[in-house]
Design a protein around this motif. Structure first.
Motif, PDB file in Angstrom:
ATOM      1  N   PRO A 118       0.806  -1.221   0.000  1.00 23.54           N
ATOM      2  CA  PRO A 118       0.000   0.000   0.000  1.00 23.54           C
ATOM      3  C   PRO A 118       0.840   1.273   0.000  1.00 23.54           C
ATOM      4  O   PRO A 118       0.472   2.269  -0.623  1.00 23.54           O
ATOM      5  N   ALA A 119       1.989   1.230   0.687  1.00 26.13           N
ATOM      6  CA  ALA A 119       2.835   2.423   0.781  1.00 26.13           C
ATOM      7  C   ALA A 119       3.405   2.837  -0.571  1.00 26.13           C
ATOM      8  O   ALA A 119       3.788   4.000  -0.759  1.00 26.13           O
ATOM      9  N   LEU A 120       3.474   1.895  -1.497  1.00 24.17           N
ATOM     10  CA  LEU A 120       4.042   2.186  -2.812  1.00 24.17           C
ATOM     11  C   LEU A 120       2.987   2.418  -3.890  1.00 24.17           C
ATOM     12  O   LEU A 120       3.317   2.888  -4.987  1.00 24.17           O
ATOM     13  N   THR A 121       1.739   2.092  -3.604  1.00 28.45           N
ATOM     14  CA  THR A 121       0.710   2.113  -4.646  1.00 28.45           C
ATOM     15  C   THR A 121       0.570   3.462  -5.320  1.00 28.45           C
ATOM     16  O   THR A 121       0.585   3.577  -6.553  1.00 28.45           O
ATOM     17  N   SER A 122       0.427   4.515  -4.525  1.00 31.49           N
ATOM     18  CA  SER A 122       0.235   5.855  -5.086  1.00 31.49           C
ATOM     19  C   SER A 122       1.448   6.305  -5.886  1.00 31.49           C
ATOM     20  O   SER A 122       1.326   6.875  -6.978  1.00 31.49           O
ATOM     21  N   LEU A 123       2.638   6.026  -5.361  1.00 28.43           N
ATOM     22  CA  LEU A 123       3.872   6.435  -6.024  1.00 28.43           C
ATOM     23  C   LEU A 123       4.047   5.728  -7.363  1.00 28.43           C
ATOM     24  O   LEU A 123       4.433   6.342  -8.366  1.00 28.43           O
ATOM     25  N   LEU A 124       3.741   4.440  -7.412  1.00 29.03           N
ATOM     26  CA  LEU A 124       3.855   3.701  -8.663  1.00 29.03           C
ATOM     27  C   LEU A 124       2.810   4.178  -9.675  1.00 29.03           C
ATOM     28  O   LEU A 124       3.079   4.222 -10.879  1.00 29.03           O
ATOM     29  N   ALA A 125       1.629   4.544  -9.184  1.00 31.32           N
ATOM     30  CA  ALA A 125       0.604   5.076 -10.085  1.00 31.32           C
ATOM     31  C   ALA A 125       1.058   6.398 -10.694  1.00 31.32           C
ATOM     32  O   ALA A 125       0.852   6.647 -11.890  1.00 31.32           O
ATOM     33  N   GLU A 126       1.688   7.248  -9.889  1.00 31.10           N
ATOM     34  CA  GLU A 126       2.228   8.509 -10.413  1.00 31.10           C
ATOM     35  C   GLU A 126       3.257   8.241 -11.503  1.00 31.10           C
ATOM     36  O   GLU A 126       3.289   8.926 -12.533  1.00 31.10           O
ATOM     37  N   SER A 127       4.105   7.260 -11.270  1.00 29.98           N
ATOM     38  CA  SER A 127       5.164   6.949 -12.230  1.00 29.98           C
ATOM     39  C   SER A 127       4.592   6.424 -13.541  1.00 29.98           C
ATOM     40  O   SER A 127       5.045   6.807 -14.628  1.00 29.98           O
ATOM     41  N   GLU A 128       3.599   5.546 -13.434  1.00 30.11           N
ATOM     42  CA  GLU A 128       2.986   5.013 -14.644  1.00 30.11           C
ATOM     43  C   GLU A 128       2.266   6.112 -15.413  1.00 30.11           C
ATOM     44  O   GLU A 128       2.312   6.157 -16.652  1.00 30.11           O
ATOM     45  N   ALA A 129       1.610   7.014 -14.700  1.00 33.78           N
ATOM     46  CA  ALA A 129       0.925   8.128 -15.361  1.00 33.78           C
ATOM     47  C   ALA A 129       1.933   9.025 -16.065  1.00 33.78           C
ATOM     48  O   ALA A 129       1.679   9.511 -17.177  1.00 33.78           O
ATOM     49  N   ALA A 130       3.089   9.244 -15.455  1.00 26.77           N
ATOM     50  CA  ALA A 130       4.122  10.060 -16.085  1.00 26.77           C
ATOM     51  C   ALA A 130       4.619   9.412 -17.366  1.00 26.77           C
ATOM     52  O   ALA A 130       4.890  10.085 -18.367  1.00 26.77           O
ATOM     53  N   ARG A 131       4.734   8.084 -17.356  1.00 27.15           N
ATOM     54  CA  ARG A 131       5.142   7.369 -18.577  1.00 27.15           C
ATOM     55  C   ARG A 131       4.098   7.521 -19.673  1.00 27.15           C
ATOM     56  O   ARG A 131       4.431   7.819 -20.831  1.00 27.15           O
ATOM     57  N   GLU A 132       2.833   7.345 -19.325  1.00 25.84           N
ATOM     58  CA  GLU A 132       1.771   7.375 -20.336  1.00 25.84           C
ATOM     59  C   GLU A 132       1.546   8.769 -20.903  1.00 25.84           C
ATOM     60  O   GLU A 132       1.103   8.909 -22.048  1.00 25.84           O
ATOM     61  N   THR A 133       1.839   9.806 -20.120  1.00 25.55           N
ATOM     62  CA  THR A 133       1.627  11.181 -20.593  1.00 25.55           C
ATOM     63  C   THR A 133       2.923  11.841 -21.041  1.00 25.55           C
ATOM     64  O   THR A 133       2.940  13.037 -21.330  1.00 25.55           O
ATOM     65  N   ALA A 134       4.012  11.056 -21.094  1.00 25.88           N
ATOM     66  CA  ALA A 134       5.325  11.572 -21.514  1.00 25.88           C
ATOM     67  C   ALA A 134       5.754  12.769 -20.678  1.00 25.88           C
ATOM     68  O   ALA A 134       6.343  13.731 -21.183  1.00 25.88           O
ATOM     69  N   ASP A 135       5.474  12.700 -19.372  1.00 26.00           N
ATOM     70  CA  ASP A 135       5.823  13.782 -18.452  1.00 26.00           C
ATOM     71  C   ASP A 135       7.251  13.549 -17.966  1.00 26.00           C
ATOM     72  O   ASP A 135       7.490  13.205 -16.808  1.00 26.00           O
ATOM     73  N   PHE A 250       2.834  27.411 -23.864  1.00 26.98           N
ATOM     74  CA  PHE A 250       4.243  27.211 -24.187  1.00 26.98           C
ATOM     75  C   PHE A 250       5.123  28.207 -23.439  1.00 26.98           C
ATOM     76  O   PHE A 250       6.190  27.853 -22.927  1.00 26.98           O
ATOM     77  N   GLU A 251       4.686  29.452 -23.352  1.00 26.88           N
ATOM     78  CA  GLU A 251       5.486  30.460 -22.670  1.00 26.88           C
ATOM     79  C   GLU A 251       5.533  30.219 -21.160  1.00 26.88           C
ATOM     80  O   GLU A 251       6.481  30.622 -20.492  1.00 26.88           O
ATOM     81  N   ALA A 252       4.519  29.555 -20.633  1.00 27.85           N
ATOM     82  CA  ALA A 252       4.509  29.235 -19.204  1.00 27.85           C
ATOM     83  C   ALA A 252       5.441  28.080 -18.872  1.00 27.85           C
ATOM     84  O   ALA A 252       5.774  27.859 -17.702  1.00 27.85           O
ATOM     85  N   GLY A 253       5.863  27.329 -19.903  1.00 24.88           N
ATOM     86  CA  GLY A 253       6.802  26.232 -19.674  1.00 24.88           C
ATOM     87  C   GLY A 253       6.280  24.862 -19.998  1.00 24.88           C
ATOM     88  O   GLY A 253       6.982  23.863 -19.804  1.00 24.88           O
ATOM     89  N   PHE A 254       5.033  24.750 -20.495  1.00 30.31           N
ATOM     90  CA  PHE A 254       4.484  23.451 -20.873  1.00 30.31           C
ATOM     91  C   PHE A 254       4.921  23.098 -22.291  1.00 30.31           C
ATOM     92  O   PHE A 254       4.889  23.941 -23.192  1.00 30.31           O
ATOM     93  N   ASN A 255       5.292  21.834 -22.480  1.00 34.33           N
ATOM     94  CA  ASN A 255       5.830  21.417 -23.774  1.00 34.33           C
ATOM     95  C   ASN A 255       4.759  21.148 -24.818  1.00 34.33           C
ATOM     96  O   ASN A 255       5.044  21.165 -26.014  1.00 34.33           O
ATOM     97  N   ASP A 256       3.543  20.856 -24.387  1.00 37.12           N
ATOM     98  CA  ASP A 256       2.483  20.604 -25.360  1.00 37.12           C
ATOM     99  C   ASP A 256       1.149  21.037 -24.784  1.00 37.12           C
ATOM    100  O   ASP A 256       0.954  21.095 -23.562  1.00 37.12           O
ATOM    101  N   LEU A 257       0.226  21.354 -25.681  1.00 35.03           N
ATOM    102  CA  LEU A 257      -1.056  21.914 -25.282  1.00 35.03           C
ATOM    103  C   LEU A 257      -1.925  20.908 -24.537  1.00 35.03           C
ATOM    104  O   LEU A 257      -2.639  21.265 -23.596  1.00 35.03           O
ATOM    105  N   SER A 258      -1.867  19.630 -24.925  1.00 39.35           N
ATOM    106  CA  SER A 258      -2.726  18.633 -24.281  1.00 39.35           C
ATOM    107  C   SER A 258      -2.362  18.468 -22.808  1.00 39.35           C
ATOM    108  O   SER A 258      -3.248  18.323 -21.952  1.00 39.35           O
ATOM    109  N   THR A 259      -1.052  18.480 -22.491  1.00 43.73           N
ATOM    110  CA  THR A 259      -0.629  18.375 -21.099  1.00 43.73           C
ATOM    111  C   THR A 259      -1.122  19.582 -20.301  1.00 43.73           C
ATOM    112  O   THR A 259      -1.623  19.447 -19.181  1.00 43.73           O
ATOM    113  N   PHE A 260      -0.984  20.757 -20.880  1.00 43.52           N
ATOM    114  CA  PHE A 260      -1.455  21.973 -20.213  1.00 43.52           C
ATOM    115  C   PHE A 260      -2.963  21.910 -19.955  1.00 43.52           C
ATOM    116  O   PHE A 260      -3.426  22.187 -18.840  1.00 43.52           O
ATOM    117  N   ASN A 261      -3.723  21.541 -20.979  1.00 46.78           N
ATOM    118  CA  ASN A 261      -5.182  21.467 -20.829  1.00 46.78           C
ATOM    119  C   ASN A 261      -5.583  20.483 -19.736  1.00 46.78           C
ATOM    120  O   ASN A 261      -6.478  20.754 -18.921  1.00 46.78           O
TER     121      ASN A 261
END
Length: 293
Positions: A118-135, A250-261
């Protein structure tokens, strides 16, 4: 070739890869060597992992642990294919993390894996989400947190055996000053990538000590603070100008519009376009809106 590896992000003494294996029951197990310390989260599929620390069947949610120089073998006699988010660290880099983790165990892992915890569940979910969204900007911080969590589990095992882990000390005035300086640095450079190592180096601390201290003082991680700063500035500009939303993002520092939205809607509860349309409201978002981080 049954395994493909795509490097997602890297820095001095660390990198993270998306590893996909298509081997099945009919394929012979293959033996390799860990060339760095490896902490890999299994995100899909299952496989048997054998190394000098022992043998384990790994499934989604489990974390593979590999010592540098150790030979290992993976087999798929019980199922075809798997996918892992694999973090790699130079031993000296991980040793610095271990020094800053209360109750951390020895640098060399004594077990081949960690089961789904359980202690790792949230952290691993964050990591997988970062992979899927190219963050990719999130991975340096995530790697440190995953490494610290894996090391801390070893410390927890010692506590169960009767050796209590030392409590984390509160941040000192010096630590608070360092965080304040880092906050100013993030605010000055929020429109460009800001490395955790760069921030830690400017405060003369190790990356993990800096990350832990920043969270204690600021109530969020440096990356979360960077996102908050970018979104705040973008929200103000959406209220005050007719400039294209993509240009503001883009000027705020986001690399793509979909991530910003996506991030804007999650925090503000509406799209940037809808937010702009309500210009009769306040000129900037309420600080409480960022509690969603």
């Amino acid at each position: 070739m049954t395994t493909s590896e795509q490097k997602l992000a890297s820095g001095p003494d660390w990198y993270v890869s998306d590893v996909v294996c298509t081997a099945g029951a009919g394929d012979r197990p293959f033996e390799e060597e860990h060339r760095s310390v490896c902490i890999a989260a299994v995100t899909s599929g299952s496989f048997r992992y054998r190394t000098s620390q022992g043998t384990a069947m790994l499934a989604p949610g489990a974390v593979l642990l590999g010592n540098v120089g150790a030979c290992y073998e993976c087999g798929h006699e019980h199922g075809a294919g798997d996918r892992c988010l694999s973090f790699h660290f130079a031993p000296a880099y991980l040793d610095r993390i271990a020094n800053d983790v209360p109750g951390a165990g020895k640098l060399a892992f004594g077990v081949p894996h960690l089961p789904p915890l359980p202690a790792l569940t949230s952290l691993l979910a964050e990591s997988e989400a970062a992979r899927e969204t190219a963050d990719i900007d999130a991975f340096e911080e995530l790697g440190l947190r995953i490494a610290a969590a894996a090391l801390a589990v070893g410390g927890a095992a010692l506590a169960v055996a009767g050796e209590a882990a030392p409590a984390a000390r509160p941040p000192s005035r010096r630590d608070q000053k360092r965080v304040a300086e880092a906050v100013r640095q993030i605010e000055l450079n929020a429109d460009r990538p800001v490395s955790l190592s760069e921030l830690a180096g400017s405060t003369a601390t190790s990356p993990y000590h800096f990350l832990r201290t920043f969270r204690q003082v600021a109530g969020m991680t440096p990356y979360q603070f960077l996102l908050r700063t970018r979104l705040h500035r973008a929200a103000v500009r959406l209220r005050m100008s007719d400039e294209a939303i993509s240009a503001i993002a883009f000027e705020a520092g986001f690399n793509d519009l979909s991530t910003f939205n996506r991030r804007f809607r999650r925090v503000m509860g509406e799209t940037p376009g809808d937010y702009r349309a309500r210009r009769s409201g306040s000129a900037s978002p309420s600080p409480s809106a960022f509690a969603a981080f």
